[in-house]
Design a protein around this motif. Structure first.
Motif, PDB file in Angstrom:
ATOM      1  N   GLY A  42      42.607 104.348  -3.617  1.00 42.30           N
ATOM      2  CA  GLY A  42      41.062 104.500  -3.791  1.00 42.30           C
ATOM      3  C   GLY A  42      40.712 105.689  -2.949  1.00 42.30           C
ATOM      4  N   CYS A  43      41.327 105.685  -1.695  1.00 37.45           N
ATOM      5  CA  CYS A  43      40.774 107.182  -0.559  1.00 37.45           C
ATOM      6  C   CYS A  43      41.536 107.691  -0.686  1.00 37.45           C
ATOM      7  N   TYR A  44      42.961 107.660  -0.999  1.00 38.58           N
ATOM      8  CA  TYR A  44      43.342 109.105  -1.663  1.00 38.58           C
ATOM      9  C   TYR A  44      43.450 109.608  -3.001  1.00 38.58           C
ATOM     10  N   GLY A  45      42.571 109.139  -3.454  1.00 37.03           N
ATOM     11  CA  GLY A  45      42.084 110.010  -5.012  1.00 37.03           C
ATOM     12  C   GLY A  45      42.103 109.199  -6.319  1.00 37.03           C
ATOM     13  N   SER A  46      42.921 108.499  -6.337  1.00 38.73           N
ATOM     14  CA  SER A  46      43.223 107.057  -7.410  1.00 38.73           C
ATOM     15  C   SER A  46      41.822 106.224  -7.720  1.00 38.73           C
ATOM     16  N   GLU A  47      42.376 105.905  -9.065  1.00 41.95           N
ATOM     17  CA  GLU A  47      41.514 105.611 -10.077  1.00 41.95           C
ATOM     18  C   GLU A  47      41.648 103.673  -9.886  1.00 41.95           C
ATOM     19  N   ILE A  48      42.312 103.459  -8.577  1.00 41.33           N
ATOM     20  CA  ILE A  48      43.082 102.024  -8.721  1.00 41.33           C
ATOM     21  C   ILE A  48      41.828 101.751  -7.319  1.00 41.33           C
ATOM     22  N   GLN A  49      41.393 100.525  -7.895  1.00 41.19           N
ATOM     23  CA  GLN A  49      40.579 100.324  -7.427  1.00 41.19           C
ATOM     24  C   GLN A  49      41.089  99.439  -6.088  1.00 41.19           C
ATOM     25  N   THR A  50      41.080  99.720  -4.997  1.00 40.38           N
ATOM     26  CA  THR A  50      41.202  99.478  -3.136  1.00 40.38           C
ATOM     27  C   THR A  50      39.961  99.589  -2.529  1.00 40.38           C
ATOM     28  N   PRO A  51      39.442  98.411  -2.834  1.00 45.35           N
ATOM     29  CA  PRO A  51      38.301  98.359  -1.758  1.00 45.35           C
ATOM     30  C   PRO A  51      38.209  98.656  -0.147  1.00 45.35           C
ATOM     31  N   HIS A  52      39.086  97.153  -0.055  1.00 43.97           N
ATOM     32  CA  HIS A  52      39.266  96.184   0.805  1.00 43.97           C
ATOM     33  C   HIS A  52      40.067  97.893   1.879  1.00 43.97           C
ATOM     34  N   ILE A  53      41.216  98.470   1.333  1.00 42.45           N
ATOM     35  CA  ILE A  53      42.111  99.024   1.635  1.00 42.45           C
ATOM     36  C   ILE A  53      41.514 100.718   2.621  1.00 42.45           C
ATOM     37  N   ASP A  54      40.250 101.122   1.289  1.00 39.20           N
ATOM     38  CA  ASP A  54      39.934 102.368   1.060  1.00 39.20           C
ATOM     39  C   ASP A  54      37.820 101.792   2.255  1.00 39.20           C
ATOM     40  N   TYR A 239      47.751 110.798 -18.696  1.00 40.03           N
ATOM     41  CA  TYR A 239      48.523 111.136 -17.461  1.00 40.03           C
ATOM     42  C   TYR A 239      47.797 112.380 -17.045  1.00 40.03           C
ATOM     43  N   ASP A 240      47.789 113.351 -18.199  1.00 37.95           N
ATOM     44  CA  ASP A 240      47.296 114.974 -17.334  1.00 37.95           C
ATOM     45  C   ASP A 240      46.104 114.804 -16.487  1.00 37.95           C
ATOM     46  N   VAL A 241      45.286 113.628 -17.295  1.00 36.63           N
ATOM     47  CA  VAL A 241      43.338 114.122 -16.741  1.00 36.63           C
ATOM     48  C   VAL A 241      43.705 113.386 -15.798  1.00 36.63           C
ATOM     49  N   LEU A 242      43.948 111.958 -15.606  1.00 39.67           N
ATOM     50  CA  LEU A 242      44.040 111.619 -14.252  1.00 39.67           C
ATOM     51  C   LEU A 242      44.685 112.537 -13.375  1.00 39.67           C
ATOM     52  N   ARG A 243      45.772 112.602 -14.266  1.00 36.86           N
ATOM     53  CA  ARG A 243      46.666 113.542 -11.911  1.00 36.86           C
ATOM     54  C   ARG A 243      45.846 114.945 -12.242  1.00 36.86           C
ATOM     55  N   ARG A 244      45.077 115.002 -12.980  1.00 36.75           N
ATOM     56  CA  ARG A 244      43.963 115.906 -12.247  1.00 36.75           C
ATOM     57  C   ARG A 244      42.730 115.746 -11.932  1.00 36.75           C
ATOM     58  N   GLN A 245      42.359 115.059 -11.961  1.00 32.72           N
ATOM     59  CA  GLN A 245      41.541 113.442 -11.703  1.00 32.72           C
ATOM     60  C   GLN A 245      40.968 113.680 -10.236  1.00 32.72           C
ATOM     61  N   ARG A 246      42.623 112.744  -9.718  1.00 32.66           N
ATOM     62  CA  ARG A 246      42.859 112.829  -8.886  1.00 32.66           C
ATOM     63  C   ARG A 246      42.888 113.681  -8.060  1.00 32.66           C
ATOM     64  N   PHE A 247      44.067 114.850  -8.501  1.00 30.26           N
ATOM     65  CA  PHE A 247      44.070 115.869  -7.355  1.00 30.26           C
ATOM     66  C   PHE A 247      42.514 116.364  -7.058  1.00 30.26           C
ATOM     67  N   GLU A 248      41.671 116.975  -8.091  1.00 28.09           N
ATOM     68  CA  GLU A 248      40.200 117.040  -7.648  1.00 28.09           C
ATOM     69  C   GLU A 248      39.390 116.288  -7.077  1.00 28.09           C
ATOM     70  N   LYS A 249      40.030 115.094  -6.415  1.00 29.71           N
ATOM     71  CA  LYS A 249      39.618 114.034  -5.946  1.00 29.71           C
ATOM     72  C   LYS A 249      39.926 114.277  -4.245  1.00 29.71           C
ATOM     73  N   ASN A 347      52.808 110.039  -6.883  1.00 33.53           N
ATOM     74  CA  ASN A 347      53.044 111.514  -5.977  1.00 33.53           C
ATOM     75  C   ASN A 347      52.370 112.404  -5.873  1.00 33.53           C
ATOM     76  N   THR A 348      51.233 112.645  -7.260  1.00 32.98           N
ATOM     77  CA  THR A 348      49.968 113.653  -7.034  1.00 32.98           C
ATOM     78  C   THR A 348      49.772 113.606  -5.838  1.00 32.98           C
ATOM     79  N   PRO A 349      50.149 114.879  -4.990  1.00 29.27           N
ATOM     80  CA  PRO A 349      49.929 116.120  -5.856  1.00 29.27           C
ATOM     81  C   PRO A 349      51.727 116.548  -5.478  1.00 29.27           C
ATOM     82  N   TYR A 350      52.310 115.650  -4.783  1.00 28.81           N
ATOM     83  CA  TYR A 350      53.586 116.194  -4.496  1.00 28.81           C
ATOM     84  C   TYR A 350      55.102 115.330  -5.581  1.00 28.81           C
TER      85      TYR A 350
END
Length: 525
Positions: A42-54, A239-249, A347-350
């Motif tokens: 989450g703290c690197y842009g994901s929709e995956i819920q990682t509150p403790h790492i975040d 994945y197209d929508v999610l990749r765009r969302q991750r990149f914008e985050k 691996n967005t954006p790499y």
């Protein structure tokens, strides 16, 4: 899922080599996950819920340019020894001892592990999880390279690089094989539970070094059905929508330059990356299922990290504890066509994936956090300076004011540097970083990167300042720079046991070297 009740049963007190008085030396918790892409938190842009790492990231420092070796056991060898992997004997994989100095299939006894260094400086040392630096031919009996034979007071986990989350093998509790598992056994949870048990039983007056090496989210994709179901809906967008969302985050967070456009990597897909709409209905359905499973695996790991943090809090030692978190390499395309499309998102954006030396293979999130939030100089900050997995040992030594045990080991000079100045917002010394795996090679010097897919393909020259996503090869424009960096890489390879390069396919390589060398025990010759 029913709460896992299994914990290692012989968690007696560790035998420490140093009698320590009550100390202010910090507990150090080094957490590594497996095959997780740069954007999967989450703290690197994901929709995956990682509150403790975040939460660790929001209190501490995130790195945007941290590098690993691009593959599992080479990264673990570098983490454990503070050396480039070939120097430590792990130039390729544990699958075979090639009987070449840089390719022994397990870490060399010539260098101390991070556990041996910390133990020599008064720390209690523990490990829970994936080892993957003992040659496969030695899994049936200890050969001197098992965790408790390389400095860890206690160990619970699996020696191998992969396998089932429900029945991993070979699992060891110290030097005792574990073959019976409860009905509700799940490897990720067992790793967390074991780490928590170590924390609770460790004497509070002695500083603790804890290495937690999660197998998640490495293949196979396995997670409890109820956890997978919780993640399904968010992946129906594709994945197209999610990749765009991750990149914008990522841009909003400052992890990537705000003026950059989202890259699309057609050549990794044979010239044309498919859009979400081009997949068949069955393919889309399977991708959603697979991605939801992958996300669930990460979220279960995050639960365990929260459990580990809480164990220190309950013990009253959280404020004297430091947490470091990273991945051993980028996401993998080993899951076939749909797996590659998963990795393309992860691996967005790499560009590219695990096992190659492009950014997608060697880039990892790295989080550094003091449990006492007042000690974090830059809360929620981002370090944009290059750093490397070889820096973890000198960083841990700096935290502990530790001395390298040079009486027992030669070669006290380490190639990495402490990252504590970077944590404090200071500049760290610039240096050149080197990479090689399966003849994919790279060198990063300043804003220049020279990289190639394998030894039979030409070098690509990348200006990382202008092109951090490696889309534009400048080798024909700057041939002198190519030659200069290639010479640097060659000098490094000649002095670090990298050569000669080997690019045989996986099974052919294993068979070739096993036919040359019957002894696959990993024992000292």
């Amino acid at each position: 899922m029913k709460r896992l009740l299994f914990v290692p049963l012989v968690l007696g007190p560790a035998s420490f080599s140093v009698t320590a008085q009550e100390t202010t030396a910090p507990n150090i918790v080094l957490i590594m996950c497996d095959d997780m892409g740069f954007s999967d938190l989450g703290c690197y842009g994901s929709e995956i819920q990682t509150p403790h790492i975040d939460s660790l990231a929001s209190q501490g420092m995130r790195f945007s340019q941290f590098k690993n070796t691009g593959r599992s056991c080479p990264s673990r060898a570098s983490l454990l020894t503070g050396r480039y992997q070939h120097q430590a004997g792990m130039g390729w994989m544990t699958a075979v001892d090639e009987h070449r100095p840089g390719y022994r299939g397990q870490i060399s006894k010539e260098y101390p592990t991070i556990a041996e260094v910390m133990k020599a400086n008064g720390y209690g040392t523990y490990m829970s999880g994936k080892w993957h630096v003992t040659v496969d031919g030695a899994f049936d009996a200890p050969n001197g390279s098992y965790p408790v034979q390389r400095g860890f007071d206690r160990y619970y986990g699996c020696l191998s690089g992969g396998g089932s989350y429900y029945s991993p093998t070979p699992v060891y509790n110290d030097l005792t094989p574990v073959t019976d598992f409860p009905d509700d056994y799940y490897y990720t949870t067992a790793i967390s539970d074991s780490a928590t048990s170590f924390i609770r039983q460790h004497p509070a007056q002695i500083p603790m070094f804890l290495y937690v090496a999660y197998y998640a989210p490495h293949l196979p994709l396995q997670a409890p059905a109820d956890r997978v179901e919780k993640c399904m809906e968010r992946y129906r967008a594709g994945y197209d929508v999610l990749r765009r969302q991750r990149f914008e985050k990522q841009k909003a967070m400052g992890l990537v330059p705000s003026d950059m456009e989202l890259p699309e990597y057609d050549r990794e897909f044979g010239g044309k990356r498919p859009s979400w709409e081009e997949l068949s209905e069955d393919q889309r359905r399977q991708w959603i299922q697979d991605m939801a499973t992958y996300a669930a695996m990460i979220e279960i790991m995050d639960d365990g990290i929260g459990q580990i943090v809480e164990a220190f809090r309950e013990k009253g030692t959280l404020e004297n504890t430091v947490f470091l978190f990273l991945s051993d390499n980028g996401a993998t395309l080993e899951g076939g066509y749909l797996g590659q499309l998963m990795a393309d998102l992860s691996n967005t954006p790499y560009r590219s994936y695990k096992q190659w030396c492009y950014q997608g293979g060697t880039s990892t999130h790295f989080i550094f956090t003091f449990g006492d939030t007042d000690k974090n100089p830059v809360k929620g900050g981002i370090c944009r300076q290059p750093a490397h997995i070889i820096d973890l040992l000198p960083t841990c030594m700096d935290l502990a004011s530790a001395i390298y045990p040079s009486r027992q080991f030669d070669h006290a000079q380490l190639p990495g540097i402490s990252l504590l100045p970077a944590i404090e917002g200071k500049e760290i010394q610039p240096r050149t970083l080197f990479f090689e795996h399966q003849s994919s090679c790279a060198v990063i010097s300043g804003h220049w990167k020279l990289v190639r897919n394998n030894r039979n393909e030409p070098w690509e020259l990348i200006d990382l300042d202008a092109d951090p996503f490696e889309q534009h090869d400048l080798s024909t424009r700057f041939p002198e720079k190519v030659k200069s960096l290639e010479n640097e890489w060659n000098r490094w390879a000649e002095t670090h046991l990298v050569l000669p390069l080997e690019d045989k396919p996986w099974h052919e390589r294993i068979d070739f070297y096993k036919n040359l060398n019957d002894d696959q025990s990993g024992r000292e010759e």
